[in-house]
Every structure is written in C-alpha cells, then in structure tokens.
Design a protein around this motif. Structure first.
Motif, PDB file in Angstrom:
ATOM      1  N   LEU A  23     -13.190 -22.843   0.912  1.00  0.00           N
ATOM      2  CA  LEU A  23     -13.341 -21.958   2.074  1.00  0.00           C
ATOM      3  C   LEU A  23     -11.995 -21.330   2.378  1.00  0.00           C
ATOM      4  CD1 LEU A  23     -14.892 -20.849   4.568  1.00  0.00           C
ATOM      5  CD2 LEU A  23     -14.218 -22.942   5.771  1.00  0.00           C
ATOM      6  N   SER A  24     -11.980 -20.006   2.496  1.00  0.00           N
ATOM      7  CA  SER A  24     -10.735 -19.279   2.738  1.00  0.00           C
ATOM      8  C   SER A  24     -10.889 -18.382   3.953  1.00  0.00           C
ATOM      9  CB  SER A  24     -10.404 -18.434   1.500  1.00  0.00           C
ATOM     10  OG  SER A  24      -9.303 -17.588   1.747  1.00  0.00           O
ATOM     11  N   PHE A  25      -9.935 -18.477   4.877  1.00  0.00           N
ATOM     12  CA  PHE A  25      -9.954 -17.598   6.045  1.00  0.00           C
ATOM     13  C   PHE A  25      -8.570 -17.548   6.677  1.00  0.00           C
ATOM     14  CE2 PHE A  25     -10.957 -21.812   7.489  1.00  0.00           C
ATOM     15  CZ  PHE A  25     -10.487 -21.935   8.789  1.00  0.00           C
ATOM     16  N   GLY A  26      -8.330 -16.488   7.425  1.00  0.00           N
ATOM     17  CA  GLY A  26      -7.007 -16.291   8.015  1.00  0.00           C
ATOM     18  C   GLY A  26      -7.026 -16.272   9.520  1.00  0.00           C
ATOM     19  N   GLY A  27      -7.730 -17.233  10.132  1.00  0.00           N
ATOM     20  CA  GLY A  27      -7.841 -17.241  11.579  1.00  0.00           C
ATOM     21  C   GLY A  27      -8.918 -16.281  12.053  1.00  0.00           C
ATOM     22  N   SER A  28      -9.091 -16.166  13.366  1.00  0.00           N
ATOM     23  CA  SER A  28     -10.186 -15.371  13.912  1.00  0.00           C
ATOM     24  C   SER A  28     -10.049 -13.891  13.599  1.00  0.00           C
ATOM     25  CB  SER A  28     -10.275 -15.573  15.429  1.00  0.00           C
ATOM     26  OG  SER A  28      -9.049 -15.227  16.058  1.00  0.00           O
ATOM     27  N   GLY A  29      -8.813 -13.418  13.388  1.00  0.00           N
ATOM     28  CA  GLY A  29      -8.600 -11.997  13.120  1.00  0.00           C
ATOM     29  C   GLY A  29      -8.407 -11.659  11.661  1.00  0.00           C
ATOM     30  N   GLY A  30      -8.395 -12.667  10.787  1.00  0.00           N
ATOM     31  CA  GLY A  30      -8.149 -12.417   9.372  1.00  0.00           C
ATOM     32  C   GLY A  30      -6.666 -12.343   9.058  1.00  0.00           C
ATOM     33  N   GLN A  31      -6.346 -12.189   7.792  1.00  0.00           N
ATOM     34  CA  GLN A  31      -4.961 -12.188   7.331  1.00  0.00           C
ATOM     35  C   GLN A  31      -4.852 -11.302   6.090  1.00  0.00           C
ATOM     36  OE1 GLN A  31      -3.515 -16.126   6.549  1.00  0.00           O
ATOM     37  NE2 GLN A  31      -1.383 -15.509   6.341  1.00  0.00           N
ATOM     38  N   GLU A  32      -4.096 -10.228   6.196  1.00  0.00           N
ATOM     39  CA  GLU A  32      -4.018  -9.250   5.111  1.00  0.00           C
ATOM     40  C   GLU A  32      -3.491  -9.857   3.816  1.00  0.00           C
ATOM     41  OE1 GLU A  32      -2.596  -5.257   5.780  1.00  0.00           O
ATOM     42  OE2 GLU A  32      -2.774  -5.531   7.941  1.00  0.00           O
TER      43      GLU A  32
END
Length: 368
Positions: free
Chosen positions: A187-196
């Motif tokens: 699972l990959s994600f960059g927090g609630s706002g995403g991450q470039e």
C-alpha cells in the motif's frame, strides 16, 4: 460537560481530533462537542461526516516572509477569527478546549486561555509545530506522541506522553492477512493530500519496471488526473489499483504486507496500530521539517526504512520493496518494532487528562 475541539488543514490534525471527540462522547454520553475549524477547510467536510456540530471561523496561515500583502491579510483574518471565537465561547460555554495543531486552532485556544478555560494541546510530531510551541506555554496539559518532542517545548511540568490517538477502526478492523502468503500486497500513499515525489516514483515503476506484488497506490485528489494522464497509453497491470483518495485506510492496512508512505504522525500511528513494516518518504517541505524528525524516530527504532525525497526514484524504491518482501524475518522484526510504538490507550489517556482538568475547574464566569 462541553468540549470545544479544533485542528485543521490536514487529516493529520483532524483525525486525532475526531478520535478524541469520539472517546469523549463514549465516556460522556450526555456531553456536547463543538468542532471549530476553517470555513471551507477539509475539517468542515470530515467533521460533518462524523456527525459533530461545526463552527466555522475565518483564519489564514501566516506567510514565512516577515511582511508582505499576504501577511497583512493574514493578520486581519486572525483578528476576525478571534472575534468569532469570542462569540463561540460565550455561546457554547465550554468546560475545556482542545487543540490538535495547525494554525486554525490558534484563535480558539488563545481565547480560552485568556478566559481561564482549561486547554489541552495534542502534539502529533517529534518536532512540535510553531502554533503548538506557542500555545503550550499556557496550556494545562500537552499530550505528546513522541518523547523526542519534549526538548522543543518550554515547560516539562504540563507534559504527558500518550502516543497518538487514532481511529478505533485501526485496532478493530479485521486481522492482518498472513505475511508469508503470496502475492504480497503493498500500500502506497502520501498522506491525505498525496505526495508528488512518491507519485513520480510509482509512475516510474509502472512504466519502466516489472513487479509481481499487488500494489494499491493513492495519489491524492489533486494529483489523480495528472497521474492517470501519464498512464493513459500504458498497459494496465492486473495487480495494480490506483485511487485518488480513500476513507478505508483501516481496511486497506489490514490487507497490507508493506506500507510506502510519507511520515506524518497520523500515518505513522496508523501503521503502528497495525504493526506493519514501512518505507517512509518524509515530505521535505513540511513546517519545521517535522516529517524528517518523525521518520528518523521510526528508523532509529528499526521500525522503518527511510528514503529522502532527494534520493528517491522508481528503481531505488522498487529495490527496497523487493528486498523487504523477500526477507520475511526482517519484515516481522520491523512490524514488531512498529507495533511497540503504538499505544491503543492513547485516546483514553488524553480524555482522562481532559476530564481531570475540567473537574478541577479553572473556568471563568462566562463558561458557567
């Protein structure tokens, strides 16, 4: 008993506030909760979904430059927010006011402290934000998630070490699937706002590399269209799922063998709540560089591997993922180290401290 709670800007401030509100109502079924937040902010959406009353205020973050047009506008917004908070306190008459960080909570906490209403600050990060560092001086209690944060605060007498309050679903969702079963799920994600930076590394993996694990990647809403545009001519791997956002993080974590994530305190608390190994990519542009402090704390305790944004690309990320997926024993040790950093009782400790503060008074006549 009446509680005002405030925190906003990102899910990392909002979800702990909602966890505290839920536990407060669990312990006080006849209690009342009012959430104070920025009008039109993410907190307004999430708080209404959670079923709590919401009082909007006008507030803007102060620019980092000493003086410019935006600075002046921010000061005007702060003055307006303080006036609005004056009225909110007068009308609602809280017994206690709690802030979970972000500039949005400054006006309501300032007003509460001026009126002698007990305040509690919940600090999620290893390096406290400037709002919390300022407000901690007059707070009745400061609840920390990381012991390392103590050295950045002015007064140790009002500090309690609780861990980070997380949603109850993190501990109550279905058990993790066995970590020795293939295909593995990442699972990959960059927090609630995403991450470039993480989005770009994942794009590199999809475009130029082969992988045999299940990958669920969450781009963040604002990045989703651009991400999908990059993939429009790429054959779609069967094991790939791309989402713009998810309200089902507890469920996704319960199916995960390895997490790739930024190192916001909320994300780390949820990873630890499920006892998962992780590859952390701290955002380099966060206030006070607090995500780097958070990530290093987990790395020092051997709960995570850290890749800094300046070193990140798809090849490096995939190598780290494959190394961990091929090393069951290391993943298990990292997961256990991660779980040791969780505190399922964090939210109970915070609410117990709140109740003790409120029961000892400290209110002025306006709140009675």
């Amino acid at each position: 008993m009446r509680l005002i709670i405030s925190g906003g800007g990102t899910g990392g401030h909002i979800y702990p506030a909602l966890a505290i509100a839920d536990e407060f109502m669990k312990q006080n079924p006849s209690g009342e909760v009012l959430y104070v937040g920025k009008e039109g902010g993410l907190e307004q959406e999430l708080v209404k979904e959670a079923g709590y009353d919401f009082a909007p205020i006008h507030i803007q973050g102060l620019p980092r430059k000493v003086l410019n047009k935006k600075t002046i506008m921010s000061f005007y917004a702060l003055l307006k927010g303080l006036r609005e908070c004056e009225k909110i306190i007068k009308d609602f008459k809280p017994d206690i006011v709690v802030g979970t960080g972000g500039y949005v909570c400054a006006p309501i906490l300032l007003k509460a402290q001026q009126k002698g209403i007990p305040t509690l600050i919940q600090e999620q990060n290893a390096y406290p934000g400037k709002t919390n560092r300022f407000l901690a001086k007059k707070a009745k209690a400061v609840a920390l998630s990381f012991e390392e944060a103590k050295k950045f605060l002015p007064d140790s007498d009002n500090i309690i070490l609780t861990g980070n309050p997380v949603r109850e679903e993190i501990f109550n969702s279905e058990e993790n699937k066995a970590h020795d079963e293939e295909p593995y799920h990442v699972l990959s994600f960059g927090g609630s706002g995403g991450q470039e930076s993480t989005n770009q590394a994942i794009l590199d993996i999809i475009k130029y590399q082969t992988f045999d694990f299940q990958l669920t990647h969450i781009t963040g809403k604002v990045h989703y269209d651009k991400f999908m545009e990059e993939l429009k001519d790429i054959p779609w791997p069967d094991q790939l799922t791309i989402l713009p956002y998810s309200h089902e993080i507890p469920y996704l974590l319960s199916r995960t063998d390895l997490v790739i994530a930024s190192s916001s305190a909320m994300t780390l608390a949820e990873i630890s709540g499920k006892g998962l190994p992780s590859i952390l990519i701290p955002k380099s542009y966060t206030a006070g560089n607090h995500q780097v402090y958070n990530a290093r704390s987990y790395e020092d305790k051997k709960a995570a591997i850290v890749i800094y944004e300046e070193d990140l690309n798809g090849q490096i990320l995939l190598e780290k993922v494959n190394d961990l997926l091929n090393d069951f024993e290391r993943r298990e040790k990292m997961g256990m180290a991660s779980q040791e950093l969780a505190n399922p009782k964090a939210v109970e400790l915070i609410v117990t401290a709140m109740m003790n503060m409120a029961s000892h008074g400290g209110k002025n006549s306006e709140t009675t």
